[in-house]
Design an enzyme around this catalytic site. Structure first.
Site, PDB file in Angstrom:
ATOM      1  N   HIS A  67       0.727  -1.178   0.064  1.00 28.01           N
ATOM      2  CA  HIS A  67      -0.208  -0.081   0.118  1.00 28.01           C
ATOM      3  C   HIS A  67       0.809   1.173  -0.173  1.00 28.01           C
ATOM      4  O   HIS A  67       0.293   2.496  -0.202  1.00 28.01           O
ATOM      5  CB  HIS A  67      -0.985  -0.121   0.908  1.00 28.01           C
ATOM      6  CG  HIS A  67      -0.281   0.198   2.556  1.00 28.01           C
ATOM      7  ND1 HIS A  67       0.004  -0.863   3.342  1.00 28.01           N
ATOM      8  CD2 HIS A  67       0.135   1.592   3.256  1.00 28.01           C
ATOM      9  CE1 HIS A  67       0.749  -0.440   4.407  1.00 28.01           C
ATOM     10  NE2 HIS A  67       0.731   0.849   4.522  1.00 28.01           N
ATOM     11  N   ASP A  97      -0.362  -7.570   0.959  1.00 25.40           N
ATOM     12  CA  ASP A  97       0.076  -6.306   1.175  1.00 25.40           C
ATOM     13  C   ASP A  97       1.806  -6.198   1.067  1.00 25.40           C
ATOM     14  O   ASP A  97       2.117  -5.724   2.211  1.00 25.40           O
ATOM     15  CB  ASP A  97      -0.511  -5.686   2.370  1.00 25.40           C
ATOM     16  CG  ASP A  97      -0.257  -4.135   2.374  1.00 25.40           C
ATOM     17  OD1 ASP A  97      -0.161  -3.349   1.331  1.00 25.40           O
ATOM     18  OD2 ASP A  97      -0.451  -3.546   3.737  1.00 25.40           O
ATOM     19  N   SER A 155       4.995   1.329   7.886  1.00 21.08           N
ATOM     20  CA  SER A 155       4.631   0.248   7.036  1.00 21.08           C
ATOM     21  C   SER A 155       5.880  -0.162   6.133  1.00 21.08           C
ATOM     22  O   SER A 155       6.391   0.566   5.582  1.00 21.08           O
ATOM     23  CB  SER A 155       3.624   0.698   6.418  1.00 21.08           C
ATOM     24  OG  SER A 155       2.281   0.827   7.151  1.00 21.08           O
TER      25      SER A 155
END
Length: 385
Positions: A67, A97, A155
Site C-alpha cells: 500500500h 500487502d 509500514s
C-alpha cells in the site's frame, strides 16, 4: 529526489528478544541491521506516500508494504548515509500487502529472509526503543500480531529474530486500537521476493505497478518462441466479476492470475488467488494437446488433506463428472504460501510428443452432496515446454 532528501521519517525495526540474553545483544543486532533499513517514498496522483522498507538481497532488492507504493508514478528509497535512489516496483501482491522494489545499486547491506514463529519483540522507532510481545501468529493468514509501537511511516519495516533475519514485514495496525499491529510473515512473502529477482532495473520507464484488472479473462497470445529457461510467462488473469467475487461459497477461490515457466526439465505453475484459500477447496490444473476437446492429464490438490493426485483424465458418462486415473510420478510438488499456489511437474510426466500444450487452471469446493463444484477458472492457454 530533492524532496525526498528533505523528508524525515520514522524507520521501524521490530526485533525478537528470544535468544538475546542482554541489552547489548539487542543493540548489536540493531546496529548490524540498521544500514539495510530504508525510507520509501512514492509519488502518486494524490501526493506523496511514505513508509519503510529493507534490503533483502545485496543486488538491490527491497521489500515494503504494497500500500506504500500502490499507484506510484515514481518511487525512491533512502538508506542510512546513502544518497536517495530511484526504484522500480519489481513485484507486488495486494492480497498480502507486500511489494518488492529494485534499485540500480548492488553490493548493498541486506537482511536475509527467514521463517519463524516469534515471541517477544522490541520496536525501534528511529532512536526510541519500545518493548512489546507477539500476541498471535496467524499462520493461515500469513500474519503475526504484536504490540510494539507502530507509527505513521512504519509500514514496510522488518521484524527480526535473534540471528538478524527478517521473519516479517510490518503492514500496519487497527486504527484506534493501541497495541494491535500486524506484520506479514516472511514465509508468506517469499514468492514475491523470489519473483522480483527476475525484474530488470529500468528507471527511465514508468515503474511496474499493479494494473487494475478488467472484467473477465484476458486473452493471452500464443507464445511465438520457446521461453528462455526460467522465464515466467502469463497463463491468464481475471478481474472482479460476479462469478469470481460475488458467488456465495464457503471459501474464497477467485483467481487473480496464473503464470508458468520451464526450467531444468520441470514445469512450474503459479496460481495467485485474491485471498488465501481455506476450507475444503480443490486446486485443479489440466493439460491437453492443441486441438483436443478433452484434457489428457490433470492434477488435483485437496486443500483440507494437503494431498494431490496426478494422472490421466477420464469422464464418467453416467455421473457426468470427470475422474483421475492416478499415475505414479516422482518429483511433483504443490505448496501454498498466502494466496499463492505453486505447482511443479516434471515435463517428462506429461509424456510430451510435442513441445506445444494447452493448460487450464481452476478452483472448486466440496458441496454438501459430496461433489466438487467449480468456482473459478481461466480459459485454455497454449504453452511451450
Amino acid at each position: 529526489m530533492k524532496r525526498l532528501a528533505g523528508l524525515s521519517a520514522a524507520v521501524l525495526l521490530v526485533v525478537l528478544l528470544a535468544g538475546l540474553g542482554a541489552a547489548q545483544g539487542v543493540a548489536d543486532l540493531v546496529e548490524r541491521a540498521r544500514p539495510a533499513v530504508a525510507i520509501v517514498v512514492a509519488r502518486t496522483g494524490s501526493g506523496l506516500s511514505q513508509g519503510s522498507g529493507f534490503v533483502y538481497d545485496a543486488r538491490g532488492f527491497l521489500l515494503t508494504a504494497a500500500h506504500v507504493v500502490e499507484g506510484a508514478g515514481e518511487v525512491a528509497v533512502r538508506l542510512p548515509n546513502r544518497r536517495p535512489m530511484l526504484a522500480v516496483v519489481a513485484q507486488t501482491s495486494r492480497s498480502i500487502d507486500v511489494a518488492a522494489l529494485r534499485v540500480g545499486e548492488e553490493g548493498l547491506p541486506f537482511i536475509p529472509l527467514a521463517a519463524g514463529r516469534p515471541r517477544d519483540v522490541i520496536g525501534f522507532d528511529d532512536l526510541t526503543v519500545t518493548r512489546g510481545i507477539v500476541s498471535r501468529v496467524l499462520v493461515d493468514q500469513g500474519l503475526l500480531q504484536f504490540d510494539a509501537s507502530v507509527n505513521l511511516g512504519n509500514s514496510g519495516g522488518p521484524v527480526l529474530n535473534g540471528r538478524g533475519e527478517a521473519v516479517g514485514i510490518v503492514v500496519g495496525g487497527i486504527r484506534g486500537a493501541a497495541g494491535i499491529n500486524f506484520a506479514v510473515l516472511s514465509e508468506a512473502a517469499r514468492d514475491v521476493a523470489r519473483l522480483a529477482l527476475q525484474a530488470p532495473f529500468a528507471p527511465t520507464t514508468p515503474p511496474v505497478v499493479p494494473v487494475q484488472p478488467t472484467p473477465g479473462p484476458s486473452p493471452v497470445p500464443t507464445p511465438a518462441a520457446t521461453p528462455a529457461p526460467g522465464e515466467w510467462r502469463l497463463i491468464g488473469s481475471k478481474g472482479p466479476t460476479p462469478r469470481n467475487t460475488e458467488i456465495r461459497t464457503p471459501v474464497n477461490l477467485a483467481i487473480r492470475e496464473a503464470r508458468y515457466r520451464v526450467e531444468g526439465g520441470v514445469l512450474y505453475v503459479q496460481i495467485e488467488l485474491y485471498e488465501r484459500p481455506t476450507g475444503d477447496a480443490q486446486i485443479r490444473v489440466f493439460w491437453r494437446l492443441p486441438g483436443s476437446q478433452s484434457p489428457a492429464w490433470v492434477l488435483l490438490y485437496h486443500l483440507a488433506s494437503r494431498r494431490f493426485v496426478f494422472g490421466r483424465y477420464a469422464f464418467d458418462e453416467g455421473r457426468r463428472v470427470f475422474r483421475v486415473d492416478p499415475v505414479a510420478v516422482s518429483g511433483i510438488g504443490v505448496s501454498i504460501t498466502g494466496s499463492l499456489i505453486d505447482v511443479s511437474v516434471p515435463v517428462a510426466a506429461l509424456q510430451p510428443d510435442s513441445p506445444d500444450w494447452e493448460i487450464q487452471v481452476a478452483t472448486a469446493y466440496l458441496t454438501p452432496d459430496n461433489l466438487y463444484r467449480g468456482v473459478d477458472w481461466l480459459p485454455w492457454t497454449r504453452i511451450r515446454l
